[in-house]
Design a protein around this motif. Structure first.
Motif, short mmCIF file in Angstrom:
data_model
loop_
_atom_site.label_atom_id
_atom_site.label_comp_id
_atom_site.label_asym_id
_atom_site.label_seq_id
_atom_site.Cartn_x
_atom_site.Cartn_y
_atom_site.Cartn_z
N HIS A 1 0.84 -1.20 0.00
CA HIS A 1 0.00 0.00 0.00
C HIS A 1 0.87 1.25 0.00
O HIS A 1 1.56 1.53 0.98
CB HIS A 1 -0.92 0.02 1.22
CG HIS A 1 -1.77 -1.20 1.36
ND1 HIS A 1 -3.01 -1.31 0.76
CD2 HIS A 1 -1.55 -2.37 2.00
CE1 HIS A 1 -3.52 -2.50 1.05
NE2 HIS A 1 -2.65 -3.16 1.80
N PHE A 2 0.90 1.96 -1.10
CA PHE A 2 1.52 3.28 -1.23
C PHE A 2 3.05 3.25 -1.23
O PHE A 2 3.67 4.27 -1.49
CB PHE A 2 1.03 4.24 -0.12
CG PHE A 2 -0.44 4.53 -0.17
CD1 PHE A 2 -0.93 5.53 -0.98
CD2 PHE A 2 -1.34 3.78 0.58
CE1 PHE A 2 -2.28 5.81 -1.04
CE2 PHE A 2 -2.70 4.04 0.53
CZ PHE A 2 -3.17 5.05 -0.28
N ARG A 3 3.68 2.14 -0.95
CA ARG A 3 5.14 2.12 -0.88
C ARG A 3 5.74 2.09 -2.29
O ARG A 3 5.25 1.38 -3.16
CB ARG A 3 5.62 0.91 -0.09
CG ARG A 3 7.15 0.87 0.05
CD ARG A 3 7.62 -0.30 0.90
NE ARG A 3 9.07 -0.28 1.03
CZ ARG A 3 9.79 -1.17 1.71
NH1 ARG A 3 9.16 -2.17 2.33
NH2 ARG A 3 11.10 -1.08 1.78
N THR A 4 6.79 2.86 -2.47
CA THR A 4 7.55 2.82 -3.71
C THR A 4 8.99 2.44 -3.40
O THR A 4 9.55 2.84 -2.37
CB THR A 4 7.52 4.18 -4.43
OG1 THR A 4 8.36 4.10 -5.60
CG2 THR A 4 8.03 5.31 -3.55
N LYS A 5 9.58 1.67 -4.28
CA LYS A 5 10.99 1.30 -4.14
C LYS A 5 11.91 2.34 -4.79
O LYS A 5 13.12 2.26 -4.67
CB LYS A 5 11.23 -0.07 -4.77
CG LYS A 5 10.62 -1.23 -4.00
CD LYS A 5 11.39 -1.52 -2.72
CE LYS A 5 10.92 -2.80 -2.06
NZ LYS A 5 11.74 -3.13 -0.86
N ASP A 6 11.30 3.28 -5.50
CA ASP A 6 12.06 4.31 -6.20
C ASP A 6 11.98 5.62 -5.41
O ASP A 6 10.94 6.29 -5.42
CB ASP A 6 11.51 4.51 -7.61
CG ASP A 6 12.28 5.56 -8.40
OD1 ASP A 6 13.29 6.10 -7.87
OD2 ASP A 6 11.87 5.85 -9.54
N PRO A 7 13.04 6.02 -4.72
CA PRO A 7 12.97 7.24 -3.92
C PRO A 7 12.75 8.50 -4.75
O PRO A 7 12.29 9.52 -4.24
CB PRO A 7 14.33 7.28 -3.21
CG PRO A 7 15.24 6.45 -4.07
CD PRO A 7 14.37 5.38 -4.65
N GLU A 8 13.05 8.42 -6.05
CA GLU A 8 12.87 9.58 -6.91
C GLU A 8 11.40 9.93 -7.13
O GLU A 8 11.09 11.07 -7.50
CB GLU A 8 13.55 9.33 -8.25
CG GLU A 8 15.06 9.29 -8.18
CD GLU A 8 15.66 10.65 -7.84
OE1 GLU A 8 15.16 11.67 -8.38
OE2 GLU A 8 16.61 10.71 -7.05
N GLU A 9 10.50 8.97 -6.95
CA GLU A 9 9.08 9.25 -7.17
C GLU A 9 8.31 9.39 -5.86
O GLU A 9 7.09 9.50 -5.85
CB GLU A 9 8.44 8.15 -8.02
CG GLU A 9 8.31 6.80 -7.35
CD GLU A 9 7.52 5.80 -8.18
OE1 GLU A 9 7.31 6.04 -9.38
OE2 GLU A 9 7.11 4.76 -7.60
N ALA A 10 9.01 9.42 -4.74
CA ALA A 10 8.35 9.47 -3.43
C ALA A 10 7.83 10.86 -3.09
O ALA A 10 8.46 11.88 -3.41
CB ALA A 10 9.33 9.01 -2.35
N SER A 11 6.68 10.89 -2.44
CA SER A 11 6.15 12.13 -1.89
C SER A 11 6.73 12.39 -0.51
O SER A 11 7.00 13.54 -0.14
CB SER A 11 4.62 12.05 -1.76
OG SER A 11 4.02 11.53 -2.92
N VAL A 12 6.89 11.31 0.27
CA VAL A 12 7.47 11.41 1.62
C VAL A 12 8.40 10.22 1.84
O VAL A 12 8.35 9.22 1.10
CB VAL A 12 6.39 11.44 2.72
CG1 VAL A 12 5.54 12.69 2.65
CG2 VAL A 12 5.54 10.18 2.68
N TYR A 13 9.21 10.33 2.91
CA TYR A 13 10.18 9.30 3.23
C TYR A 13 9.96 8.86 4.68
O TYR A 13 9.95 9.70 5.60
CB TYR A 13 11.60 9.84 3.05
CG TYR A 13 11.85 10.30 1.62
CD1 TYR A 13 12.42 9.47 0.68
CD2 TYR A 13 11.44 11.58 1.22
CE1 TYR A 13 12.61 9.88 -0.63
CE2 TYR A 13 11.62 12.00 -0.08
CZ TYR A 13 12.21 11.14 -1.00
OH TYR A 13 12.38 11.57 -2.30
N PHE A 14 9.76 7.55 4.86
CA PHE A 14 9.46 7.02 6.18
C PHE A 14 10.73 6.46 6.82
O PHE A 14 11.46 5.68 6.21
CB PHE A 14 8.41 5.92 6.06
CG PHE A 14 8.05 5.26 7.38
CD1 PHE A 14 7.83 6.01 8.52
CD2 PHE A 14 7.93 3.88 7.46
CE1 PHE A 14 7.50 5.40 9.72
CE2 PHE A 14 7.59 3.25 8.66
CZ PHE A 14 7.38 4.02 9.80
N MET A 15 10.95 6.85 8.07
CA MET A 15 12.08 6.36 8.86
C MET A 15 11.57 5.30 9.82
O MET A 15 10.98 5.64 10.87
CB MET A 15 12.74 7.53 9.61
CG MET A 15 13.28 8.60 8.67
SD MET A 15 13.88 10.09 9.54
CE MET A 15 12.31 10.84 10.01
#
Length: 401
Positions: free
Chosen positions: A108-122
Protein backbone atom coordinates in the motif's frame (compact mmCIF):
# COMPACT_ATOMS: atom_id res chain seq x y z
CA UNK A 1 19.18 29.13 4.20
CA UNK A 2 16.89 27.68 1.54
CA UNK A 3 17.48 24.17 0.21
CA UNK A 4 18.04 23.95 -3.53
CA UNK A 5 15.00 22.64 -5.36
CA UNK A 6 16.11 19.59 -7.36
CA UNK A 7 14.41 18.65 -10.64
CA UNK A 8 12.76 15.67 -8.90
CA UNK A 9 11.40 17.99 -6.25
CA UNK A 10 10.09 20.32 -8.93
CA UNK A 11 8.19 17.48 -10.59
CA UNK A 12 6.74 16.39 -7.26
CA UNK A 13 5.68 19.93 -6.42
CA UNK A 14 3.81 20.12 -9.74
CA UNK A 15 1.94 16.90 -8.93
CA UNK A 16 1.07 18.13 -5.45
CA UNK A 17 -0.02 21.51 -6.80
CA UNK A 18 -2.60 19.78 -9.00
CA UNK A 19 -3.84 17.81 -5.99
CA UNK A 20 -4.14 21.01 -3.95
CA UNK A 21 -6.15 22.64 -6.71
CA UNK A 22 -8.50 19.65 -6.94
CA UNK A 23 -9.11 19.72 -3.20
CA UNK A 24 -9.77 23.48 -3.24
CA UNK A 25 -12.29 22.91 -6.02
CA UNK A 26 -14.03 20.33 -3.84
CA UNK A 27 -14.25 22.91 -1.06
CA UNK A 28 -15.63 25.53 -3.46
CA UNK A 29 -18.27 23.14 -4.78
CA UNK A 30 -19.18 21.79 -1.33
CA UNK A 31 -22.71 23.19 -1.43
CA UNK A 32 -23.48 21.34 -4.65
CA UNK A 33 -22.40 17.98 -3.20
CA UNK A 34 -25.52 16.02 -2.37
CA UNK A 35 -26.46 12.62 -1.05
CA UNK A 36 -27.39 11.30 -4.50
CA UNK A 37 -23.86 11.82 -5.80
CA UNK A 38 -22.54 10.16 -2.64
CA UNK A 39 -24.85 7.20 -3.21
CA UNK A 40 -23.62 6.90 -6.80
CA UNK A 41 -20.00 6.75 -5.66
CA UNK A 42 -20.91 4.40 -2.84
CA UNK A 43 -22.14 1.81 -5.32
CA UNK A 44 -18.80 2.00 -7.09
CA UNK A 45 -16.26 2.20 -4.27
CA UNK A 46 -18.08 1.14 -1.08
CA UNK A 47 -17.86 3.76 1.66
CA UNK A 48 -18.17 7.46 0.89
CA UNK A 49 -17.63 9.97 3.72
CA UNK A 50 -20.77 11.85 4.68
CA UNK A 51 -22.40 13.60 7.61
CA UNK A 52 -21.39 15.81 10.54
CA UNK A 53 -18.62 13.57 11.90
CA UNK A 54 -16.47 15.25 9.24
CA UNK A 55 -15.43 18.87 9.13
CA UNK A 56 -16.10 18.77 5.41
CA UNK A 57 -16.97 15.35 4.00
CA UNK A 58 -16.59 16.39 0.38
CA UNK A 59 -13.14 17.89 0.86
CA UNK A 60 -12.01 14.84 2.83
CA UNK A 61 -13.25 12.51 0.11
CA UNK A 62 -11.52 14.45 -2.66
CA UNK A 63 -8.32 14.62 -0.64
CA UNK A 64 -8.48 10.89 0.00
CA UNK A 65 -8.96 10.18 -3.70
CA UNK A 66 -5.98 12.40 -4.56
CA UNK A 67 -3.90 10.51 -2.00
CA UNK A 68 -4.83 7.21 -3.61
CA UNK A 69 -3.93 8.62 -7.01
CA UNK A 70 -0.49 10.14 -6.41
CA UNK A 71 0.83 9.54 -2.88
CA UNK A 72 4.02 7.46 -2.68
CA UNK A 73 6.06 6.56 0.41
CA UNK A 74 9.70 5.54 0.31
CA UNK A 75 10.78 3.42 3.28
CA UNK A 76 14.46 3.67 4.14
CA UNK A 77 16.14 0.26 4.21
CA UNK A 78 19.02 1.24 6.50
CA UNK A 79 19.18 -0.28 9.97
CA UNK A 80 18.61 -3.80 11.23
CA UNK A 81 15.63 -5.36 12.98
CA UNK A 82 14.32 -5.39 15.63
CA UNK A 83 15.10 -1.72 16.38
CA UNK A 84 14.41 -0.85 12.75
CA UNK A 85 11.77 -2.35 10.42
CA UNK A 86 9.89 -3.87 13.35
CA UNK A 87 7.62 -3.04 16.27
CA UNK A 88 5.10 -4.55 18.70
CA UNK A 89 1.83 -5.68 17.10
CA UNK A 90 0.01 -6.24 20.37
CA UNK A 91 -0.31 -4.47 23.74
CA UNK A 92 -0.62 -0.73 24.24
CA UNK A 93 1.92 -0.01 21.50
CA UNK A 94 0.19 -2.08 18.81
CA UNK A 95 -0.47 0.94 16.57
CA UNK A 96 3.25 1.47 16.09
CA UNK A 97 4.11 -2.10 15.19
CA UNK A 98 1.11 -2.59 12.92
CA UNK A 99 1.88 0.51 10.87
CA UNK A 100 5.57 -0.35 10.47
CA UNK A 101 4.60 -3.90 9.52
CA UNK A 102 2.14 -2.77 6.86
CA UNK A 103 4.58 -0.27 5.35
CA UNK A 104 7.30 -2.93 5.25
CA UNK A 105 4.98 -5.28 3.35
CA UNK A 106 4.90 -2.71 0.62
CA UNK A 107 1.40 -3.47 -0.64
CA UNK A 108 0.00 0.00 0.00
CA UNK A 109 1.52 3.28 -1.23
CA UNK A 110 5.14 2.12 -0.88
CA UNK A 111 7.55 2.82 -3.71
CA UNK A 112 10.99 1.30 -4.14
CA UNK A 113 12.06 4.31 -6.20
CA UNK A 114 12.97 7.24 -3.92
CA UNK A 115 12.87 9.58 -6.91
CA UNK A 116 9.08 9.25 -7.17
CA UNK A 117 8.35 9.47 -3.43
CA UNK A 118 6.15 12.13 -1.89
CA UNK A 119 7.47 11.41 1.62
CA UNK A 120 10.18 9.30 3.23
CA UNK A 121 9.46 7.02 6.18
CA UNK A 122 12.08 6.36 8.86
CA UNK A 123 11.05 2.94 10.24
CA UNK A 124 12.63 2.99 13.69
CA UNK A 125 10.79 1.88 16.82
CA UNK A 126 11.26 3.83 20.05
CA UNK A 127 9.35 1.08 21.86
CA UNK A 128 11.89 -1.54 20.79
CA UNK A 129 14.77 0.83 21.55
CA UNK A 130 13.51 1.12 25.12
CA UNK A 131 13.47 -2.67 25.32
CA UNK A 132 16.92 -3.28 23.84
CA UNK A 133 19.18 -0.30 24.48
CA UNK A 134 17.70 1.64 27.41
CA UNK A 135 19.26 0.83 30.76
CA UNK A 136 16.45 0.43 33.32
CA UNK A 137 16.67 3.09 35.98
CA UNK A 138 18.85 5.41 33.92
CA UNK A 139 18.06 9.09 34.39
CA UNK A 140 18.49 10.00 30.75
CA UNK A 141 17.50 8.75 27.32
CA UNK A 142 20.84 9.41 25.65
CA UNK A 143 21.18 5.88 24.28
CA UNK A 144 17.87 6.17 22.41
CA UNK A 145 18.37 9.78 21.31
CA UNK A 146 21.89 9.12 20.08
CA UNK A 147 20.71 6.06 18.14
CA UNK A 148 18.12 8.19 16.35
CA UNK A 149 20.71 10.90 15.68
CA UNK A 150 23.14 8.33 14.23
CA UNK A 151 20.38 6.93 12.05
CA UNK A 152 19.43 10.33 10.62
CA UNK A 153 23.09 11.10 10.00
CA UNK A 154 23.42 7.80 8.09
CA UNK A 155 20.47 8.40 5.78
CA UNK A 156 21.42 12.05 5.24
CA UNK A 157 24.92 11.03 4.11
CA UNK A 158 23.80 8.11 1.99
CA UNK A 159 20.82 9.79 0.29
CA UNK A 160 20.22 13.39 -0.86
CA UNK A 161 16.56 13.62 0.22
CA UNK A 162 16.93 14.60 3.89
CA UNK A 163 19.23 17.50 3.04
CA UNK A 164 17.07 18.63 0.13
CA UNK A 165 14.09 19.32 2.39
CA UNK A 166 15.90 19.69 5.72
CA UNK A 167 13.84 16.68 6.82
CA UNK A 168 10.49 18.34 6.16
CA UNK A 169 9.19 15.61 3.81
CA UNK A 170 10.29 12.81 6.17
CA UNK A 171 8.21 11.22 8.88
CA UNK A 172 8.69 9.06 11.94
CA UNK A 173 6.06 7.20 13.96
CA UNK A 174 6.11 6.42 17.67
CA UNK A 175 3.53 5.33 20.22
CA UNK A 176 5.91 5.45 23.17
CA UNK A 177 5.67 8.32 25.67
CA UNK A 178 9.32 9.11 24.98
CA UNK A 179 8.82 9.56 21.25
CA UNK A 180 8.58 13.37 21.36
CA UNK A 181 11.58 13.90 23.63
CA UNK A 182 13.92 11.46 21.92
CA UNK A 183 13.17 13.10 18.56
CA UNK A 184 14.64 16.33 20.00
CA UNK A 185 18.14 14.81 19.72
CA UNK A 186 17.84 15.77 16.05
CA UNK A 187 16.59 19.40 15.96
CA UNK A 188 15.52 19.17 12.30
CA UNK A 189 13.53 16.03 13.09
CA UNK A 190 11.84 17.74 16.04
CA UNK A 191 11.17 21.06 14.30
CA UNK A 192 10.76 20.17 10.60
CA UNK A 193 9.80 16.54 10.13
CA UNK A 194 6.33 15.06 10.38
CA UNK A 195 6.18 13.25 13.72
CA UNK A 196 3.33 10.75 14.07
CA UNK A 197 2.92 10.46 17.84
CA UNK A 198 0.54 8.90 20.35
CA UNK A 199 1.86 11.41 22.87
CA UNK A 200 0.30 14.33 21.02
CA UNK A 201 0.91 16.83 23.79
CA UNK A 202 1.13 20.48 22.79
CA UNK A 203 3.02 21.26 26.01
CA UNK A 204 5.81 18.92 24.85
CA UNK A 205 6.25 20.48 21.43
CA UNK A 206 3.55 18.68 19.44
CA UNK A 207 2.69 20.94 16.51
CA UNK A 208 -0.70 20.09 14.91
CA UNK A 209 0.29 21.93 11.72
CA UNK A 210 3.07 19.45 10.94
CA UNK A 211 2.71 16.56 13.42
CA UNK A 212 0.10 13.78 13.46
CA UNK A 213 -1.84 12.54 16.49
CA UNK A 214 -1.65 8.74 16.49
CA UNK A 215 -4.42 6.73 18.20
CA UNK A 216 -3.23 4.58 21.07
CA UNK A 217 -4.82 1.12 20.86
CA UNK A 218 -4.36 -1.69 23.36
CA UNK A 219 -4.68 -4.96 21.46
CA UNK A 220 -3.96 -7.45 24.22
CA UNK A 221 -4.01 -10.45 21.88
CA UNK A 222 -3.14 -8.59 18.71
CA UNK A 223 -6.66 -9.15 17.39
CA UNK A 224 -9.96 -7.23 17.37
CA UNK A 225 -12.04 -10.29 18.22
CA UNK A 226 -14.79 -9.36 20.68
CA UNK A 227 -13.88 -5.68 20.87
CA UNK A 228 -16.22 -4.18 18.27
CA UNK A 229 -19.86 -3.48 19.02
CA UNK A 230 -21.99 -3.07 22.11
CA UNK A 231 -25.50 -2.88 23.50
CA UNK A 232 -28.07 -0.66 21.77
CA UNK A 233 -28.72 2.68 23.51
CA UNK A 234 -31.91 1.44 25.20
CA UNK A 235 -29.93 -1.27 26.99
CA UNK A 236 -27.07 0.92 28.22
CA UNK A 237 -27.89 1.26 31.90
CA UNK A 238 -24.69 3.02 33.05
CA UNK A 239 -24.39 6.77 32.55
CA UNK A 240 -20.60 6.95 32.73
CA UNK A 241 -17.78 4.47 33.37
CA UNK A 242 -14.03 4.41 34.01
CA UNK A 243 -11.60 1.85 35.37
CA UNK A 244 -7.85 2.34 35.55
CA UNK A 245 -4.80 2.99 37.67
CA UNK A 246 -3.73 6.22 39.31
CA UNK A 247 -1.47 7.40 36.51
CA UNK A 248 -1.05 11.14 36.67
CA UNK A 249 -2.81 14.07 38.32
CA UNK A 250 -5.97 13.98 36.18
CA UNK A 251 -6.83 10.42 37.17
CA UNK A 252 -6.12 11.19 40.82
CA UNK A 253 -8.66 14.01 40.65
CA UNK A 254 -11.19 11.81 38.86
CA UNK A 255 -10.94 8.96 41.37
CA UNK A 256 -10.80 11.27 44.39
CA UNK A 257 -14.09 12.85 43.36
CA UNK A 258 -16.02 9.93 41.88
CA UNK A 259 -14.64 6.57 43.05
CA UNK A 260 -17.48 4.79 44.87
CA UNK A 261 -19.50 8.00 45.15
CA UNK A 262 -22.34 7.65 42.64
CA UNK A 263 -24.17 4.68 41.06
CA UNK A 264 -24.56 6.61 37.80
CA UNK A 265 -20.87 7.50 37.45
CA UNK A 266 -18.99 4.24 38.02
CA UNK A 267 -15.32 4.96 38.58
CA UNK A 268 -12.97 2.21 39.67
CA UNK A 269 -9.26 1.89 40.26
CA UNK A 270 -9.73 -1.87 39.96
CA UNK A 271 -12.84 -3.62 38.74
CA UNK A 272 -14.67 -6.03 41.07
CA UNK A 273 -13.96 -9.69 40.15
CA UNK A 274 -17.46 -10.31 38.75
CA UNK A 275 -17.11 -7.52 36.14
CA UNK A 276 -15.18 -7.45 32.88
CA UNK A 277 -13.79 -4.24 31.45
CA UNK A 278 -15.13 -4.81 27.94
CA UNK A 279 -18.66 -5.64 29.16
CA UNK A 280 -18.79 -2.43 31.19
CA UNK A 281 -17.80 -0.38 28.16
CA UNK A 282 -20.46 -2.05 26.06
CA UNK A 283 -23.31 -1.19 28.45
CA UNK A 284 -22.28 2.40 29.28
CA UNK A 285 -23.60 5.49 27.53
CA UNK A 286 -20.47 7.55 28.11
CA UNK A 287 -16.92 6.30 28.67
CA UNK A 288 -14.55 8.55 30.61
CA UNK A 289 -11.15 8.91 28.94
CA UNK A 290 -8.82 10.80 31.28
CA UNK A 291 -5.18 11.27 30.37
CA UNK A 292 -2.57 9.38 32.38
CA UNK A 293 1.03 10.51 32.88
CA UNK A 294 0.89 11.57 29.22
CA UNK A 295 -2.07 12.87 27.25
CA UNK A 296 -2.77 9.78 25.11
CA UNK A 297 -5.06 7.04 26.39
CA UNK A 298 -6.18 3.79 24.74
CA UNK A 299 -9.58 4.39 26.35
CA UNK A 300 -10.57 6.76 23.55
CA UNK A 301 -10.43 4.01 20.93
CA UNK A 302 -11.74 1.39 23.39
CA UNK A 303 -14.84 3.56 23.79
CA UNK A 304 -15.27 3.93 20.04
CA UNK A 305 -14.90 0.17 19.55
CA UNK A 306 -17.60 -0.44 22.20
CA UNK A 307 -19.88 2.23 20.63
CA UNK A 308 -19.70 4.25 23.85
CA UNK A 309 -19.50 8.04 23.54
CA UNK A 310 -15.96 9.10 24.59
CA UNK A 311 -15.59 11.79 27.25
CA UNK A 312 -12.17 13.38 26.76
CA UNK A 313 -10.61 14.70 29.97
CA UNK A 314 -7.23 16.13 29.15
CA UNK A 315 -4.96 19.14 29.04
CA UNK A 316 -3.19 19.79 25.76
CA UNK A 317 -4.27 16.65 23.88
CA UNK A 318 -4.97 16.87 20.16
CA UNK A 319 -7.42 14.06 19.25
CA UNK A 320 -6.47 11.90 16.24
CA UNK A 321 -7.41 13.03 12.73
CA UNK A 322 -8.80 16.33 14.05
CA UNK A 323 -8.16 18.05 10.72
CA UNK A 324 -10.76 15.71 9.18
CA UNK A 325 -12.98 14.53 12.04
CA UNK A 326 -15.27 16.86 13.98
CA UNK A 327 -14.87 15.40 17.47
CA UNK A 328 -17.53 17.71 18.91
CA UNK A 329 -20.16 15.69 17.05
CA UNK A 330 -19.37 12.28 18.58
CA UNK A 331 -17.51 12.95 21.83
CA UNK A 332 -17.67 15.17 24.90
CA UNK A 333 -14.76 17.31 26.07
CA UNK A 334 -14.59 18.00 29.82
CA UNK A 335 -12.00 20.39 31.22
CA UNK A 336 -9.91 19.08 34.11
CA UNK A 337 -11.34 21.69 36.44
CA UNK A 338 -14.86 20.50 35.57
CA UNK A 339 -14.31 16.91 36.78
CA UNK A 340 -16.68 17.50 39.77
CA UNK A 341 -19.42 18.48 37.26
CA UNK A 342 -19.17 15.40 35.02
CA UNK A 343 -22.58 14.01 35.98
CA UNK A 344 -24.29 17.36 35.53
CA UNK A 345 -22.61 17.87 32.14
CA UNK A 346 -23.66 14.45 30.86
CA UNK A 347 -27.23 14.67 32.21
CA UNK A 348 -27.63 17.97 30.37
CA UNK A 349 -27.14 16.13 27.08
CA UNK A 350 -30.63 15.37 25.80
CA UNK A 351 -31.65 11.86 24.82
CA UNK A 352 -32.05 12.96 21.20
CA UNK A 353 -28.52 14.40 21.14
CA UNK A 354 -27.09 11.31 22.80
CA UNK A 355 -28.73 9.05 20.20
CA UNK A 356 -27.16 11.12 17.43
CA UNK A 357 -23.76 10.91 19.11
CA UNK A 358 -24.07 7.15 19.55
CA UNK A 359 -24.93 6.74 15.88
CA UNK A 360 -21.94 8.87 14.90
CA UNK A 361 -19.57 6.85 17.11
CA UNK A 362 -20.66 3.76 15.18
CA UNK A 363 -20.00 5.57 11.91
CA UNK A 364 -16.54 6.86 12.91
CA UNK A 365 -15.48 3.43 14.20
CA UNK A 366 -14.26 2.33 10.76
CA UNK A 367 -11.52 4.96 10.89
CA UNK A 368 -9.97 3.40 14.02
CA UNK A 369 -10.07 -0.27 13.05
CA UNK A 370 -6.71 -1.96 12.40
CA UNK A 371 -7.33 -4.58 9.75
CA UNK A 372 -4.87 -7.38 9.08
CA UNK A 373 -5.01 -6.37 5.43
CA UNK A 374 -5.64 -2.60 5.30
CA UNK A 375 -8.95 -1.47 3.83
CA UNK A 376 -9.99 1.92 2.53
CA UNK A 377 -10.62 4.52 5.24
CA UNK A 378 -9.37 2.28 8.07
CA UNK A 379 -6.74 3.26 10.65
CA UNK A 380 -3.74 2.55 8.44
CA UNK A 381 -5.15 4.72 5.67
CA UNK A 382 -6.22 7.49 8.07
CA UNK A 383 -2.68 7.71 9.44
CA UNK A 384 -1.31 7.95 5.91
CA UNK A 385 -3.95 10.53 5.00
CA UNK A 386 -2.84 12.69 7.93
CA UNK A 387 0.76 12.47 6.67
CA UNK A 388 -0.50 13.25 3.16
CA UNK A 389 -2.25 16.42 4.39
CA UNK A 390 0.92 17.65 6.04
CA UNK A 391 2.90 16.97 2.90
CA UNK A 392 0.35 18.99 0.94
CA UNK A 393 0.91 21.87 3.35
CA UNK A 394 4.63 21.78 2.59
CA UNK A 395 6.23 23.50 -0.38
CA UNK A 396 9.90 22.62 -0.42
CA UNK A 397 11.19 25.85 -1.88
CA UNK A 398 9.71 27.61 1.18
CA UNK A 399 11.54 25.38 3.69
CA UNK A 400 14.09 27.20 5.81
CA UNK A 401 16.51 26.43 8.60
Amino acid sequence: MKPELLPRSGRMEAVLAKARFSIKEAARKYRTFNISSANHDQKIRSYVPYGPIYRNANVFYRSYQEMERVFKVYVYEEGEAPIFHNGPCRSIYSTEGRFINQMEKGNHFRTKDPEEASVYFMPFSVVVMVQYIYEPGARDMHAIGNTIADYVQTISHKHPYWNTSLGADHFMLSCHDWGPYTSSYVPLLFNNSIRVLCNANTSEGFNPLKDVSLPEINLKTGELTGLLGGSPPSQRSILAFFAGGLHGNIRHRLLDHWKGKDPDVLVYEKLPPNFTYESMLKKSKFCLCPSGYEVASPRVVEAIYAECVPVLISDGYVPPFSDVLNWNKFSVAVAVEDIPSIKKILLNISEAKYLKMHKRVKQVQRHFVMNGDPQRFDLFHMILHSVWLRRLNLQLHHATL
